[in-house]
Scaffold this motif. Structure first.
Motif, PDB file in Angstrom:
ATOM      1  N   SER A 104     -44.913  -6.340  25.889  1.00 33.30           N
ATOM      2  CA  SER A 104     -46.227  -6.954  25.666  1.00 33.30           C
ATOM      3  C   SER A 104     -46.082  -8.408  25.214  1.00 33.30           C
ATOM      4  CB  SER A 104     -46.988  -6.147  24.620  1.00 33.30           C
ATOM      5  OG  SER A 104     -48.216  -6.744  24.335  1.00 33.30           O
ATOM      6  N   ALA A 105     -45.133  -8.658  24.311  1.00 37.18           N
ATOM      7  CA  ALA A 105     -44.900 -10.028  23.833  1.00 37.18           C
ATOM      8  C   ALA A 105     -44.441 -10.928  24.981  1.00 37.18           C
ATOM      9  CB  ALA A 105     -43.872 -10.028  22.710  1.00 37.18           C
ATOM     10  N   LEU A 106     -43.579 -10.414  25.844  1.00 42.41           N
ATOM     11  CA  LEU A 106     -43.107 -11.199  26.989  1.00 42.41           C
ATOM     12  C   LEU A 106     -44.235 -11.439  27.988  1.00 42.41           C
ATOM     13  CD1 LEU A 106     -39.576  -9.645  27.465  1.00 42.41           C
ATOM     14  CD2 LEU A 106     -40.098 -11.969  26.708  1.00 42.41           C
ATOM     15  N   ASN A 107     -45.098 -10.437  28.172  1.00 40.39           N
ATOM     16  CA  ASN A 107     -46.265 -10.623  29.047  1.00 40.39           C
ATOM     17  C   ASN A 107     -47.120 -11.783  28.560  1.00 40.39           C
ATOM     18  OD1 ASN A 107     -45.835  -8.618  30.977  1.00 40.39           O
ATOM     19  ND2 ASN A 107     -46.885  -7.059  29.772  1.00 40.39           N
ATOM     20  N   GLU A 108     -47.290 -11.877  27.240  1.00 39.98           N
ATOM     21  CA  GLU A 108     -48.110 -12.943  26.659  1.00 39.98           C
ATOM     22  C   GLU A 108     -47.515 -14.330  26.907  1.00 39.98           C
ATOM     23  OE1 GLU A 108     -49.089 -12.229  22.567  1.00 39.98           O
ATOM     24  OE2 GLU A 108     -49.728 -10.179  23.010  1.00 39.98           O
ATOM     25  N   THR A 109     -46.194 -14.400  27.085  1.00 36.38           N
ATOM     26  CA  THR A 109     -45.558 -15.689  27.368  1.00 36.38           C
ATOM     27  C   THR A 109     -45.566 -16.012  28.857  1.00 36.38           C
ATOM     28  OG1 THR A 109     -43.308 -14.823  27.672  1.00 36.38           O
ATOM     29  CG2 THR A 109     -43.987 -15.385  25.411  1.00 36.38           C
ATOM     30  N   GLY A 110     -46.055 -15.058  29.673  1.00 38.34           N
ATOM     31  CA  GLY A 110     -46.092 -15.276  31.112  1.00 38.34           C
ATOM     32  C   GLY A 110     -44.914 -14.674  31.855  1.00 38.34           C
ATOM     33  N   LEU A 111     -43.999 -14.068  31.128  1.00 40.46           N
ATOM     34  CA  LEU A 111     -42.843 -13.419  31.744  1.00 40.46           C
ATOM     35  C   LEU A 111     -43.222 -11.974  32.016  1.00 40.46           C
ATOM     36  CD1 LEU A 111     -39.996 -14.399  32.461  1.00 40.46           C
ATOM     37  CD2 LEU A 111     -39.208 -13.417  30.323  1.00 40.46           C
ATOM     38  N   LYS A 112     -43.377 -11.633  33.294  1.00 38.81           N
ATOM     39  CA  LYS A 112     -43.889 -10.307  33.643  1.00 38.81           C
ATOM     40  C   LYS A 112     -42.978  -9.593  34.627  1.00 38.81           C
ATOM     41  CE  LYS A 112     -48.520 -11.954  32.979  1.00 38.81           C
ATOM     42  NZ  LYS A 112     -49.738 -11.387  32.615  1.00 38.81           N
ATOM     43  N   GLY A 113     -43.101  -8.262  34.621  1.00 41.06           N
ATOM     44  CA  GLY A 113     -42.398  -7.433  35.589  1.00 41.06           C
ATOM     45  C   GLY A 113     -40.892  -7.555  35.523  1.00 41.06           C
ATOM     46  N   ARG A 114     -40.294  -7.702  36.695  1.00 41.82           N
ATOM     47  CA  ARG A 114     -38.829  -7.746  36.795  1.00 41.82           C
ATOM     48  C   ARG A 114     -38.220  -8.948  36.095  1.00 41.82           C
ATOM     49  NH1 ARG A 114     -37.061  -5.027  42.344  1.00 41.82           N
ATOM     50  NH2 ARG A 114     -35.441  -4.307  40.952  1.00 41.82           N
ATOM     51  N   LYS A 115     -38.987 -10.001  35.931  1.00 37.71           N
ATOM     52  CA  LYS A 115     -38.487 -11.205  35.268  1.00 37.71           C
ATOM     53  C   LYS A 115     -38.180 -10.948  33.794  1.00 37.71           C
ATOM     54  CE  LYS A 115     -40.863 -14.369  38.349  1.00 37.71           C
ATOM     55  NZ  LYS A 115     -41.882 -15.401  38.480  1.00 37.71           N
ATOM     56  N   GLN A 116     -38.739  -9.874  33.245  1.00 41.63           N
ATOM     57  CA  GLN A 116     -38.498  -9.536  31.841  1.00 41.63           C
ATOM     58  C   GLN A 116     -37.110  -8.952  31.596  1.00 41.63           C
ATOM     59  OE1 GLN A 116     -41.447  -6.857  30.328  1.00 41.63           O
ATOM     60  NE2 GLN A 116     -43.061  -8.394  30.354  1.00 41.63           N
ATOM     61  N   LYS A 117     -36.472  -8.457  32.643  1.00 37.93           N
ATOM     62  CA  LYS A 117     -35.242  -7.683  32.484  1.00 37.93           C
ATOM     63  C   LYS A 117     -34.196  -8.373  31.610  1.00 37.93           C
ATOM     64  CE  LYS A 117     -31.859  -5.062  35.104  1.00 37.93           C
ATOM     65  NZ  LYS A 117     -31.440  -4.618  36.409  1.00 37.93           N
ATOM     66  N   THR A 118     -33.972  -9.647  31.797  1.00 39.84           N
ATOM     67  CA  THR A 118     -32.911 -10.331  31.051  1.00 39.84           C
ATOM     68  C   THR A 118     -33.279 -10.545  29.586  1.00 39.84           C
ATOM     69  OG1 THR A 118     -33.753 -12.487  31.744  1.00 39.84           O
ATOM     70  CG2 THR A 118     -31.990 -11.511  33.068  1.00 39.84           C
ATOM     71  N   ALA A 119     -34.562 -10.597  29.267  1.00 40.20           N
ATOM     72  CA  ALA A 119     -34.981 -10.881  27.890  1.00 40.20           C
ATOM     73  C   ALA A 119     -35.450  -9.656  27.126  1.00 40.20           C
ATOM     74  CB  ALA A 119     -36.092 -11.921  27.906  1.00 40.20           C
ATOM     75  N   LEU A 120     -35.826  -8.594  27.820  1.00 40.71           N
ATOM     76  CA  LEU A 120     -36.485  -7.457  27.183  1.00 40.71           C
ATOM     77  C   LEU A 120     -35.665  -6.848  26.047  1.00 40.71           C
ATOM     78  CD1 LEU A 120     -38.994  -5.664  27.204  1.00 40.71           C
ATOM     79  CD2 LEU A 120     -37.815  -4.183  28.824  1.00 40.71           C
ATOM     80  N   ASP A 121     -34.383  -6.618  26.253  1.00 43.58           N
ATOM     81  CA  ASP A 121     -33.572  -5.944  25.246  1.00 43.58           C
ATOM     82  C   ASP A 121     -33.383  -6.788  23.994  1.00 43.58           C
ATOM     83  OD1 ASP A 121     -32.861  -3.433  26.704  1.00 43.58           O
ATOM     84  OD2 ASP A 121     -32.081  -4.893  28.122  1.00 43.58           O
TER      85      ASP A 121
END
Length: 138
Positions: A104-121
């Motif tokens: 959810s936090a990454l979505n708010e920054t505009g990073l969505k879907g597969r692009k989140q993979k590197t930052a999510l963890d």
């Protein structure tokens, strides 16, 4: 003031975050993504040498009702290995919904879907550490 390193343990990737007890704010560091355990622990060792933490925090995954599952046991084993290898205290933190909060936090920054993979963890590790900072000791 002391530094804390936090880990969001996963079989494939381990998110890492850091924070200072002085200000109590967690920040993402990196995602460790090696298949071999030796490489994962070598990277963790390098991070411990770099950050010089006084405490390690590991997220403890459970079902929403609090019952444990296979990943819970694996995270406990990981925490025990950290303690054994690096002789640092390890604190387990309930991480229920940390990945959802990170997404959810990454979505708010505009990073969505597969692009989140590197930052999510690493953002999940940040959420885990922030929970540690925000939860008063019992």
């Amino acid at each position: 003031m002391s530094t804390i390193l936090a880990f969001d343990f996963g079989e494939v990737r381990i998110g890492v975050a850091t924070g200072s007890t002085e200000i109590g704010i967690a920040t993402p560091v990196e995602t460790i993504a090696f298949e071999e355990n030796d490489k994962k622990f070598a990277r963790i060792e390098a991070l411990i040498k770099e950050w010089q933490p006084s405490l390690l925090v590991v997220g403890l995954p459970c079902y929403l009702d609090g019952t444990e599952h296979d990943m819970t046991r694996m995270a406990r084993r990981f925490a025990n290995r950290l303690n054994g290898r690096f002789s640092l205290p390890v604190h387990l933190v309930d991480e229920r919904l940390s990945s959802a909060a990170a997404s959810s936090a990454l979505n708010e920054t505009g990073l969505k879907g597969r692009k989140q993979k590197t930052a999510l963890d690493q953002v999940a590790a940040m959420q885990i550490l922030q929970t540690y900072f925000d939860t008063p000791p019992v």
